[in-house]
Write a protein that holds these residues in place. Structure first.
Motif, PDB file in Angstrom:
ATOM      1  N   UNK A 113       0.751  -1.166  -0.040  1.00 14.56           N
ATOM      2  CA  UNK A 113      -0.145  -0.035   0.253  1.00 14.56           C
ATOM      3  C   UNK A 113       0.898   1.346   0.114  1.00 14.56           C
ATOM      4  N   UNK A 114       1.983   1.475   0.892  1.00 15.40           N
ATOM      5  CA  UNK A 114       2.754   2.376   0.828  1.00 15.40           C
ATOM      6  C   UNK A 114       3.176   2.860  -0.497  1.00 15.40           C
ATOM      7  N   UNK A 152       3.578   5.681  -5.802  1.00 16.88           N
ATOM      8  CA  UNK A 152       4.098   5.394  -7.279  1.00 16.88           C
ATOM      9  C   UNK A 152       5.241   4.736  -7.498  1.00 16.88           C
ATOM     10  N   UNK A 153       5.455   3.758  -6.390  1.00 21.40           N
ATOM     11  CA  UNK A 153       6.573   2.847  -6.529  1.00 21.40           C
ATOM     12  C   UNK A 153       8.048   3.345  -6.300  1.00 21.40           C
ATOM     13  N   UNK A 154       7.807   4.632  -5.479  1.00 24.47           N
ATOM     14  CA  UNK A 154       8.998   5.145  -5.037  1.00 24.47           C
ATOM     15  C   UNK A 154       9.967   4.660  -3.744  1.00 24.47           C
ATOM     16  N   UNK A 155      10.602   3.916  -4.116  1.00 25.95           N
ATOM     17  CA  UNK A 155      11.506   3.271  -2.721  1.00 25.95           C
ATOM     18  C   UNK A 155      11.724   4.030  -1.448  1.00 25.95           C
ATOM     19  N   UNK A 156      11.800   5.551  -1.721  1.00 28.61           N
ATOM     20  CA  UNK A 156      12.263   6.304  -0.804  1.00 28.61           C
ATOM     21  C   UNK A 156      11.063   6.212   0.206  1.00 28.61           C
ATOM     22  N   UNK A 214      11.687   3.511   2.748  1.00 29.32           N
ATOM     23  CA  UNK A 214      13.051   3.442   3.530  1.00 29.32           C
ATOM     24  C   UNK A 214      13.271   4.284   4.673  1.00 29.32           C
ATOM     25  N   UNK A 215      12.429   5.477   4.498  1.00 23.52           N
ATOM     26  CA  UNK A 215      12.501   6.526   5.546  1.00 23.52           C
ATOM     27  C   UNK A 215      11.668   6.357   6.799  1.00 23.52           C
ATOM     28  N   UNK A 216      10.902   5.413   6.815  1.00 23.36           N
ATOM     29  CA  UNK A 216       9.740   5.236   7.647  1.00 23.36           C
ATOM     30  C   UNK A 216       9.523   4.072   8.110  1.00 23.36           C
ATOM     31  N   UNK A 217       9.467   3.575   9.645  1.00 23.86           N
ATOM     32  CA  UNK A 217       8.956   2.357   9.573  1.00 23.86           C
ATOM     33  C   UNK A 217       7.468   2.001   9.129  1.00 23.86           C
ATOM     34  N   UNK A 218       7.192   0.699   8.946  1.00 22.79           N
ATOM     35  CA  UNK A 218       5.732   0.367   8.305  1.00 22.79           C
ATOM     36  C   UNK A 218       4.653   0.762   9.123  1.00 22.79           C
ATOM     37  N   UNK A 219       4.752   0.749  10.237  1.00 21.14           N
ATOM     38  CA  UNK A 219       3.870   0.856  11.446  1.00 21.14           C
ATOM     39  C   UNK A 219       3.482   2.302  11.538  1.00 21.14           C
ATOM     40  N   UNK A 220       4.438   3.235  10.937  1.00 21.86           N
ATOM     41  CA  UNK A 220       4.051   4.798  10.936  1.00 21.86           C
ATOM     42  C   UNK A 220       3.334   5.048   9.514  1.00 21.86           C
ATOM     43  N   UNK A 221       3.743   4.260   8.468  1.00 22.45           N
ATOM     44  CA  UNK A 221       3.216   4.629   7.223  1.00 22.45           C
ATOM     45  C   UNK A 221       1.674   4.205   7.194  1.00 22.45           C
ATOM     46  N   UNK A 222       1.792   2.990   7.716  1.00 24.81           N
ATOM     47  CA  UNK A 222       0.285   2.315   7.769  1.00 24.81           C
ATOM     48  C   UNK A 222       0.051   1.699   8.941  1.00 24.81           C
ATOM     49  N   UNK A 223      -0.376   2.612   9.932  1.00 22.18           N
ATOM     50  CA  UNK A 223      -0.669   2.095  11.383  1.00 22.18           C
ATOM     51  C   UNK A 223      -1.883   1.389  11.655  1.00 22.18           C
ATOM     52  N   UNK A 224      -1.586   0.743  12.475  1.00 21.06           N
ATOM     53  CA  UNK A 224      -2.724  -0.107  12.923  1.00 21.06           C
ATOM     54  C   UNK A 224      -3.836   0.765  13.894  1.00 21.06           C
ATOM     55  N   UNK A 225      -5.234   0.837  13.435  1.00 18.74           N
ATOM     56  CA  UNK A 225      -6.106   1.822  14.046  1.00 18.74           C
ATOM     57  C   UNK A 225      -6.455   1.105  15.521  1.00 18.74           C
ATOM     58  N   UNK A 260       9.759 -10.684  -0.878  1.00 20.29           N
ATOM     59  CA  UNK A 260      10.171 -11.064   0.389  1.00 20.29           C
ATOM     60  C   UNK A 260      11.843 -10.645   0.758  1.00 20.29           C
ATOM     61  N   UNK A 261      12.699 -11.038  -0.337  1.00 23.21           N
ATOM     62  CA  UNK A 261      14.137 -10.956   0.076  1.00 23.21           C
ATOM     63  C   UNK A 261      14.374  -9.365  -0.142  1.00 23.21           C
ATOM     64  N   UNK A 262      13.522  -8.637  -0.543  1.00 18.76           N
ATOM     65  CA  UNK A 262      13.974  -6.976  -0.645  1.00 18.76           C
ATOM     66  C   UNK A 262      13.618  -6.578   0.899  1.00 18.76           C
ATOM     67  N   UNK A 263      12.063  -6.891   1.112  1.00 19.23           N
ATOM     68  CA  UNK A 263      11.623  -6.311   2.457  1.00 19.23           C
ATOM     69  C   UNK A 263      12.485  -6.784   3.595  1.00 19.23           C
ATOM     70  N   UNK A 264      13.054  -8.180   3.679  1.00 18.90           N
ATOM     71  CA  UNK A 264      13.884  -8.808   4.551  1.00 18.90           C
ATOM     72  C   UNK A 264      14.892  -7.724   4.884  1.00 18.90           C
ATOM     73  N   UNK A 265      15.597  -7.283   3.943  1.00 14.52           N
ATOM     74  CA  UNK A 265      16.652  -6.392   4.214  1.00 14.52           C
ATOM     75  C   UNK A 265      16.422  -5.025   4.487  1.00 14.52           C
ATOM     76  N   UNK A 266      15.191  -4.633   4.559  1.00 16.24           N
ATOM     77  CA  UNK A 266      14.718  -3.181   4.676  1.00 16.24           C
ATOM     78  C   UNK A 266      14.298  -3.093   6.069  1.00 16.24           C
TER      79      UNK A 266
END
Ligand code: A3P
Length: 284
Positions: A56-57, A62-66, A69-80, A220-226
């Protein structure tokens, strides 16, 4: 249903980990105001939530890796349901995830404001993923052994209660919402087609280059390294295991005995007999 564990409290029939959630927030979120641009990814735990946070992020950037890479998943797409998720103050479009059962979701979603993407995964793989996750994460009670965890899972004595109830209830009420149903296995088997389906649903058009970038950075492999995509900072009991553990279909075969599997199948047939959903149980 009793929880049998002091790790949880119950709110309207659903188990929540006491150290993270509170009743006041759960009560309030049922009355959240929803905007048309809000998107909620709904999952039962271990069904690919973190993967959808990444997808979703990326779709919305538009697919921008930045963006991932700059913010953890739980801040980009938080749990309500997490008390400090700051839902009301966030700018639109608000991307969210939740493990909530249907009956605890913000009521305004039923006015067909906002969109829901429900991600399901075959429950044997959910169970196995959850078993290892409970061994790994500090916030959970460690399972005694696999048979004990299997029993707890089947009877819903785990956080967010019973898998069967979660999917049955959501599926039964899906027409009340702007609703897309997808599966973890569909994402695994054809990520491009699944992402395109999601883009169509949320009304975002990506050209081929942007779509390629979304796919690349949600592998998976790309996310694992991020570290911003793999929840590296979450407190753990041991260095074994990870949020991104195996990422496969059918790992249950390495963990269930034949007897356990047959028992689970019987319960599945019984609990899901009136739910017209097909699951993919292995990678063939
Ligand atoms: P496994 O434990 O079976 O490996 P959740 O985010 O809901 O907790 O789900 C976690 C599960 O999704 C884990 O399953 C994890 O490995 C898997 N997962 C996360 N990102 C993935 C990806 N990019 N591709 C495939 N599986 C992924």
């Amino acid at each position: 249903m009793s929880t049998t564990s002091s790790y949880y409290f119950q709110y309207k029939g659903c188990n929540f980990v006491s150290t993270i959630y509170n009743k006041e927030h759960l009560e309030q979120l049922e009355h959240f105001e929803i905007q048309d641009t809000d998107v909620f990814v709904v999952t039962y735990p271990k069904s690919g939530t973190i993967w959808m946070q990444q997808i979703m992020s990326l779709i919305y950037s538009d697919g921008d890796p930045a963006a991932v890479q700059g913010k953890p998943a739980l801040e980009r797409v938080p749990w309500i349901e997490v008390p400090n998720s700051n839902f009301s103050a966030r700018p639109s479009p608000r991307l969210n995830v939740t493990h909530l059962p249907y009956h605890l979701i913000p009521k305004a979603l039923k006015e067909k404001k906002g969109k829901i993407i429900y991600v399901a995964r075959n429950p044997k793989d959910v169970l196995v993923s959850s078993y290892y996750f409970h061994q790994h994460l500090a916030m959970y009670e460690s399972p005694k052994d696999f048979p004990d965890f299997l029993e707890k899972f089947i009877h819903g004595r785990v956080e967010f209660s019973c898998w069967f109830d979660h999917i049955r209830e959501w599926y039964a009420h899906k027409d009340e919402f702007n609703f897309l149903f997808i599966t973890y296995e569909a994402l695994k088997k054809d990520l491009r087609a699944s992402i395109q389906k999601i883009c169509n649903f949320v009304g975002r058009q990506l050209d081929d280059d942007k779509l390629d970038a979304v796919i690349e950075h949600s592998m998976f492999d790309v996310m694992k390294k991020n570290p911003m995509a793999n929840y590296e900072g979450i407190p753990k009991k041991s260095s074994d295991g990870a949020f991104l553990r195996k990422g496969s279909i059918g790992d249950w075969k390495n963990n269930f005995t034949v007897t356990q599997s047959e028992m689970f199948d019987r319960i599945f047939q019984e609990r899901m007999k009136d739910v017209p959903l097909e699951f993919i149980w292995d990678n063939e």
